[in-house]
Design an enzyme around this catalytic site. Structure first.
Site, PDB file in Angstrom:
ATOM      1  N   HIS A 147      -6.236   4.099   0.642  1.00 30.25           N
ATOM      2  CA  HIS A 147      -5.700   4.884  -0.464  1.00 30.25           C
ATOM      3  C   HIS A 147      -6.043   4.194  -1.781  1.00 30.25           C
ATOM      4  O   HIS A 147      -6.506   3.051  -1.802  1.00 30.25           O
ATOM      5  CB  HIS A 147      -4.189   5.058  -0.326  1.00 30.25           C
ATOM      6  CG  HIS A 147      -3.420   3.789  -0.171  1.00 30.25           C
ATOM      7  ND1 HIS A 147      -3.203   2.919  -1.198  1.00 30.25           N
ATOM      8  CD2 HIS A 147      -2.837   3.219   0.916  1.00 30.25           C
ATOM      9  CE1 HIS A 147      -2.504   1.893  -0.769  1.00 30.25           C
ATOM     10  NE2 HIS A 147      -2.272   2.034   0.528  1.00 30.25           N
TER      11      HIS A 147
HETATM   12  P1  TYD Z   1       1.289   2.335   2.737  1.00 32.21           P
HETATM   13  O1  TYD Z   1       1.275   1.987   1.283  1.00 32.21           O
HETATM   14  O2  TYD Z   1       0.499   3.531   3.164  1.00 32.21           O
HETATM   15  O3  TYD Z   1       0.839   1.064   3.596  1.00 32.21           O
HETATM   16  P2  TYD Z   1      -0.602   0.337   3.733  1.00 32.21           P
HETATM   17  O4  TYD Z   1      -1.350   0.572   2.471  1.00 32.21           O
HETATM   18  O5  TYD Z   1      -0.271  -1.082   3.953  1.00 32.21           O
HETATM   19  O6  TYD Z   1      -1.307   0.872   4.915  1.00 32.21           O
HETATM   20  O7  TYD Z   1       2.806   2.473   3.178  1.00 32.21           O
HETATM   21  C1  TYD Z   1       3.175   2.653   4.540  1.00 32.21           C
HETATM   22  C2  TYD Z   1       4.543   3.293   4.571  1.00 32.21           C
HETATM   23  O8  TYD Z   1       5.514   2.433   3.973  1.00 32.21           O
HETATM   24  C3  TYD Z   1       4.608   4.615   3.830  1.00 32.21           C
HETATM   25  O9  TYD Z   1       5.443   5.509   4.589  1.00 32.21           O
HETATM   26  C4  TYD Z   1       5.299   4.285   2.538  1.00 32.21           C
HETATM   27  C5  TYD Z   1       6.176   3.109   2.904  1.00 32.21           C
HETATM   28  N1  TYD Z   1       6.343   2.162   1.789  1.00 32.21           N
HETATM   29  C6  TYD Z   1       7.559   2.070   1.149  1.00 32.21           C
HETATM   30  O10 TYD Z   1       8.538   2.776   1.475  1.00 32.21           O
HETATM   31  N2  TYD Z   1       7.696   1.179   0.123  1.00 32.21           N
HETATM   32  C7  TYD Z   1       6.682   0.378  -0.269  1.00 32.21           C
HETATM   33  O11 TYD Z   1       6.835  -0.439  -1.236  1.00 32.21           O
HETATM   34  C8  TYD Z   1       5.405   0.496   0.385  1.00 32.21           C
HETATM   35  C9  TYD Z   1       4.236  -0.353  -0.023  1.00 32.21           C
HETATM   36  C10 TYD Z   1       5.288   1.387   1.407  1.00 32.21           C
END
Ligand code: TYD
Length: 134
Positions: free
Chosen positions: A45
């Protein structure tokens, strides 16, 4: 890549990070990835306004950064180095070593509306006139 201060000591080393000094943003949120299974990929992302600093607190992993024009793979394996990622950079994390921990300092609270999770949508909004990743 940002080199963070290191206080070396026979009892163990110490690194510190001050918002607005070692990173150009105030730190509003800290999160970390851990217990990442072998072969797993994270990220996938970009963010519209979020600034972040990624640090391998333990072990190692790779970050592929992509500004819509060029991609670069960065290996993080030192807890005194941080990878700064500005807004509008697509990132993918992979190659996590066993027991690795990725800590992220972020300039804003979590906000799902700040994400581009669709690569084509990111590309169509990426500034084609911006400087390539260097
Ligand atoms: P995501 O940012 O997609 O993780 P990565 O980039 O590490 O693969 O986040 C994964 C899940 O966690 C998504 O459902 C959103 C949640 N999340 C939060 O609730 N708070 C946060 O600060 C972060 C970074 C993610």
């Amino acid at each position: 890549m940002i080199s963070l201060p290191r206080i070396e000591d026979g009892r163990g080393n110490l690194t510190f990070i001050e918002g607005g000094r070692h990173v150009d943003f105030s730190i509003e949120r800290v999160y970390y990835l851990y217990d990442v299974p072998g072969g797993a990929e994270r990220g996938g992302h970009a963010h519209k306004v979020l600034h972040q600093l990624l640090i391998a607190m333990s072990g190692s992993f790779d970050v592929v950064i992509d500004d819509g024009r060029e991609k670069q793979r960065v290996h993080l394996n030192r807890s005194y180095n941080g990878l700064y990622i500005c807004p509008m950079i697509w990132r993918e994390l992979d190659n996590f070593s066993s027991g690795s921990v990725c800590m992220v300092l972020a300039s804003e609270m979590y906000d799902e509306t700040d994400y581009y999770r669709d690569y084509r949508e990111f590309l169509s909004n990426a500034d084609r006139n911006s400087s390539p990743v260097s």
